[in-house]
Design a protein around this motif. Structure first.
Motif, mmCIF file in Angstrom:
data_model
loop_
_atom_site.group_PDB
_atom_site.id
_atom_site.type_symbol
_atom_site.label_atom_id
_atom_site.label_comp_id
_atom_site.label_asym_id
_atom_site.label_seq_id
_atom_site.Cartn_x
_atom_site.Cartn_y
_atom_site.Cartn_z
ATOM 1 N N PRO A 300 0.820 -1.219 0.000
ATOM 2 C CA PRO A 300 0.000 0.000 0.000
ATOM 3 C C PRO A 300 0.854 1.269 0.000
ATOM 4 N N HIS A 301 0.334 2.302 -0.640
ATOM 5 C CA HIS A 301 0.898 3.649 -0.538
ATOM 6 C C HIS A 301 -0.270 4.620 -0.462
ATOM 7 N N VAL A 302 -0.335 5.407 0.628
ATOM 8 C CA VAL A 302 -1.445 6.316 0.883
ATOM 9 C C VAL A 302 -0.957 7.754 0.789
ATOM 10 N N ILE A 303 -1.760 8.620 0.142
ATOM 11 C CA ILE A 303 -1.460 10.039 0.059
ATOM 12 C C ILE A 303 -2.698 10.836 0.438
ATOM 13 N N GLU A 304 -2.508 12.138 0.764
ATOM 14 C CA GLU A 304 -3.611 12.991 1.200
ATOM 15 C C GLU A 304 -3.724 14.225 0.316
ATOM 16 N N GLY A 311 -13.527 13.416 -4.996
ATOM 17 C CA GLY A 311 -14.400 13.180 -3.851
ATOM 18 C C GLY A 311 -13.760 12.458 -2.692
ATOM 19 N N TYR A 312 -12.463 12.225 -2.746
ATOM 20 C CA TYR A 312 -11.775 11.506 -1.671
ATOM 21 C C TYR A 312 -10.592 12.324 -1.174
ATOM 22 N N ARG A 313 -10.473 12.417 0.157
ATOM 23 C CA ARG A 313 -9.309 13.084 0.741
ATOM 24 C C ARG A 313 -8.061 12.219 0.602
ATOM 25 N N TYR A 314 -8.210 10.910 0.726
ATOM 26 C CA TYR A 314 -7.057 10.016 0.714
ATOM 27 C C TYR A 314 -7.155 9.051 -0.472
ATOM 28 N N TRP A 315 -6.033 8.865 -1.141
ATOM 29 C CA TRP A 315 -5.928 7.853 -2.197
ATOM 30 C C TRP A 315 -4.926 6.791 -1.754
ATOM 31 N N MET A 316 -5.151 5.593 -2.219
ATOM 32 C CA MET A 316 -4.219 4.498 -1.949
ATOM 33 C C MET A 316 -4.010 3.704 -3.229
ATOM 34 N N ASN A 362 4.074 -7.911 -12.157
ATOM 35 C CA ASN A 362 4.162 -6.598 -11.510
ATOM 36 C C ASN A 362 4.315 -6.768 -10.001
ATOM 37 N N SER A 363 4.742 -5.683 -9.325
ATOM 38 C CA SER A 363 4.783 -5.733 -7.854
ATOM 39 C C SER A 363 4.815 -4.309 -7.305
ATOM 40 N N ASP A 364 5.819 -3.986 -6.499
ATOM 41 C CA ASP A 364 5.916 -2.753 -5.719
ATOM 42 C C ASP A 364 5.371 -1.535 -6.463
ATOM 43 N N CYS A 365 4.474 -0.787 -5.803
ATOM 44 C CA CYS A 365 3.853 0.358 -6.461
ATOM 45 C C CYS A 365 3.848 1.565 -5.528
ATOM 46 N N GLY A 366 3.608 2.749 -6.083
ATOM 47 C CA GLY A 366 3.572 3.959 -5.268
ATOM 48 C C GLY A 366 3.156 5.170 -6.078
ATOM 49 N N PHE A 367 3.003 6.303 -5.362
ATOM 50 C CA PHE A 367 2.650 7.584 -5.969
ATOM 51 C C PHE A 367 3.862 8.513 -5.985
ATOM 52 N N ALA A 368 3.851 9.463 -6.917
ATOM 53 C CA ALA A 368 4.758 10.607 -6.917
ATOM 54 C C ALA A 368 4.006 11.771 -7.549
ATOM 55 N N TYR A 369 4.585 12.965 -7.454
ATOM 56 C CA TYR A 369 3.931 14.146 -8.029
ATOM 57 C C TYR A 369 4.974 15.010 -8.711
ATOM 58 N N ASN A 370 4.643 15.477 -9.924
ATOM 59 C CA ASN A 370 5.545 16.345 -10.682
ATOM 60 C C ASN A 370 5.025 17.776 -10.621
ATOM 61 N N PRO A 371 5.646 18.665 -9.817
ATOM 62 C CA PRO A 371 5.142 20.030 -9.680
ATOM 63 C C PRO A 371 5.437 20.898 -10.897
ATOM 64 N N ASN A 372 6.200 20.384 -11.833
ATOM 65 C CA ASN A 372 6.523 21.134 -13.037
ATOM 66 C C ASN A 372 5.512 20.905 -14.154
ATOM 67 N N THR A 373 4.790 19.800 -14.072
ATOM 68 C CA THR A 373 3.805 19.471 -15.103
ATOM 69 C C THR A 373 2.402 19.318 -14.542
ATOM 70 N N GLY A 374 2.247 19.290 -13.199
ATOM 71 C CA GLY A 374 0.933 19.134 -12.593
ATOM 72 C C GLY A 374 0.365 17.743 -12.734
ATOM 73 N N GLU A 375 1.222 16.737 -12.785
ATOM 74 C CA GLU A 375 0.770 15.361 -12.984
ATOM 75 C C GLU A 375 0.978 14.514 -11.732
ATOM 76 N N LEU A 376 -0.044 13.755 -11.382
ATOM 77 C CA LEU A 376 0.082 12.713 -10.373
ATOM 78 C C LEU A 376 0.622 11.466 -11.055
ATOM 79 N N ILE A 377 1.534 10.799 -10.397
ATOM 80 C CA ILE A 377 2.245 9.655 -10.977
ATOM 81 C C ILE A 377 1.950 8.405 -10.162
ATOM 82 N N VAL A 378 1.662 7.300 -10.848
ATOM 83 C CA VAL A 378 1.670 5.984 -10.223
ATOM 84 C C VAL A 378 2.763 5.164 -10.901
#
Length: 577
Positions: A300-304, A311-316, A362-378
């Motif tokens: 799991p990887h949780v972000i706020e 409609g959700y404060r938290y994503w996983m 597939n296996s290990d997963c997570g989120f990242a964020y690119n503040p230069n392009t405004g994209e959420l990354i999985v």
């Protein structure tokens, strides 16, 4: 060849005022070099860097270059890379072969004449010692940062810092114009706010210009209002606020809202917290997957999102793992507002990557964020028959439409790859991506605890990545899995020692050197696997909301499944005892 691709990288971190001169046109938008073919921008970090990149490109172009994409694709095996002749300002395009009929562009290389022109213009402005020089598609300098960090823009006399004369950040004066929930603000020398970035990442300027740009996205999928729980300690750093303000002015739309723990924050938090948190083992949390009801899951990887997203404060993001089968180990994205019920997000690809073909998985997963392009990354890891491993990623701006997958970290023998259990952060302070991961050691699967925690850095999300730097940990916290995130001005990590079946905390002040704990966080636990965490603030007190899974068939309890758990720790002062 992929490991040798030395991309001409764009410096994308700016000071908050960098775009106050209304630099909003497409031909003046910063971007990564692999998108230069569409934006026309070339951004250099000085004449010496430009010449070095040119030399590297010239060496690279000594290899085979093909007149067409089809001929290049036919000349290499699947996953191999090749060059195709360019024209004009582009010397060549880099491609990766997917299969016999498909290939994907991964880079473009400017011609030596174009780099020479960039160097000439930089030299003509006496900018050879500058930290950053930005050139538009006409070859004109439109922004530069001198060696002292002063920012110069067109039509301004002197630097931006000279003009603002005493800018301060995050002023908390009730009469200043600062709003408590703002994630960033700038004030003049008298303490009056001249620029605000709200918790929705809308940009407000003094003089009546309100809500320029702003971060979009459907936040009403569930029809549930997101209660405001923003605190001052969730504010982003000055550098992060600057990047988000520039993003708001860039004209890019929509923009995914920035999650709190994926970018550097402003609040100073003590590093003496590594042994401060504990929590008791709760009952398992039921979660349904695309494959089974009440399923087993891992990674799991949780972000706020303070104001929610869809409609959700938290994503996983998490991978199903029924009975330990890699057939189901594919990244899926969920939303929750209470950590009691996790909803599989509709109207998007689920999972984001399918299994196989066998024996790959597939296996290990997570989120990242690119503040230069405004994209959420999985991102996630893909393993080739337990022999080689590669990281892939997909991006979204609205949580519904997702890009095709791209390579984050190249295919590498699993015994040397620094990409097991990855965590990915962008440091707005220095403009680098930091990829934290495990290095497996001499054998895989390891029969004893031989993994090392490492970090690699890159200016570009697609690499190339530098050499792995080993991060020392205590023996108790030596991890099998870990997750790394930003809390205030520190980088925290949650480490899973799968041999003892517990979680430990680590803290870093420099993004590379970590102090790690010796006291396990979980009490009465059933052998944990990979965990995730976000901070919960109550005034100057902080707790951790933990999400983790049990380790199925762990030696300490062979009856275990891969079940999901979530609980909140005790509160402690962010300033220490």
């Amino acid at each position: 060849m992929a490991e040798e691709l030395n991309l001409l990288k764009a410096e994308a971190v700016t000071q908050i005022a960098a775009d106050l001169s209304a630099v909003t046109a497409d031909d003046r938008r910063q971007t990564e070099i692999n998108r230069a073919a569409t934006s026309g921008d070339v951004i250099s970090s000085g004449v010496n860097a430009a010449r070095a990149e040119s030399a590297a490109d010239a060496a690279l172009l000594d290899g085979p270059t093909y007149p067409t994409e089809a001929l290049g694709r036919a000349a290499v095996a699947d996953n191999g890379t090749f060059l195709v002749e360019g024209s004009g300002d582009v010397a060549a395009y880099g491609y990766r072969r997917i299969n016999a009929s498909t290939s994907m562009q991964i880079a473009s290389y400017p011609s030596s004449s174009y780099v020479d022109e960039v160097a000439r213009r930089i030299a003509s402005e006496d900018a050879e010692d500058d930290l950053e020089v930005s050139i538009d598609n006409a070859g004109e300098i439109y922004r530069r940062t001198d060696k002292n960090g002063h920012l110069y823009l067109p039509d301004l006399k002197g630097s931006v810092q000279d003009g603002l004369n005493g800018v301060s950040t995050a002023v908390r004066n009730d009469d200043s114009g600062m709003v408590e929930s703002d994630i960033f603000s700038l004030a003049d020398k008298d303490g009056k706010v001249v620029l605000r970035v709200t918790e929705n990442s809308d940009l407000h300027l003094a003089g009546g210009l309100n809500a320029l740009g702003g971060i979009a996205g459907d936040r009403t999928d569930t029809g549930v209002a997101i209660a405001e729980t923003h605190t001052f300690h969730n504010n982003f750093s000055a550098e992060t606020g600057g990047a988000l303000a520039a993003l708001s002015l860039s004209g890019i739309t929509p923009i995914a809202p920035p999650p709190l723990t994926l970018l550097p924050g402003a609040t100073s938090i003590t590093a003496n917290l590594v042994n401060a948190f504990t929590v008791a083992q709760p009952a398992k949390t039921v979660i349904d997957t695309p494959y089974y009801l009440d399923d087993e899951v891992v990674h799991p990887h949780v972000i706020e999102f303070p104001n929610g997203m869809r409609g959700y404060r938290y994503w996983m993001v998490i991978t199903p793992y029924r009975a330990g089968s890699a057939l189901f180990e594919n990244p899926c994205v969920y939303g929750t507002n209470d950590f009691l019920t996790f909803d599989l997000l509709p109207d998007m690809p689920q999972p984001l990557a399918e299994f196989g073909p066998a024996p790959n998985f597939n296996s290990d997963c997570g989120f990242a964020y690119n503040p230069n392009t405004g994209e959420l990354i999985v991102f996630w890891r893909y393993t080739y028959d337990h022999a080689e491993t590669e990281l892939f990623y997909r991006t979204t701006r609205d949580g519904i439409n997702w890009s095709d997958q791209r390579t984050l970290y190249p295919r590498t023998p699993i015994s040397t790859a620094a990409n097991l259990s990855p965590s990915l952060l962008y440091n707005t302070g220095d403009g680098y991506w930091y990829l934290y991961a495990q290095q497996a050691g001499s054998s895989y699967p390891p029969t004893n605890q031989v993994r090392n925690l490492t970090v690699v850095k890159s200016r570009n999300l697609d690499g190339p990545w530098g050499a792995p730097v080993t991060i020392a940990t205590t023996d108790e916290a030596r991890p099998w899995h870990q997750e790394v995130c930003c809390i205030g001005d520190k980088v925290f990590c949650l480490l899973n020692n799968t041999f003892t079946g517990n979680l430990f905390l680590g803290v870093s002040e420099d993004w590379v050197t970590f102090e790690t704990g010796t006291t396990p966080i979980l009490t009465g636990n059933d052998a944990s696997y990979k965990g995730s965490f976000i901070p919960v603030f109550d005034g100057d007190q902080m707790a951790l909301r933990l999400v983790w899974t049990s380790a199925g068939s762990h030696p300490t309890n062979t009856d275990l499944n891969f079940d999901l758990y979530t609980a909140q720790t005790n509160f402690v002062s962010i300033y220490g005892a």
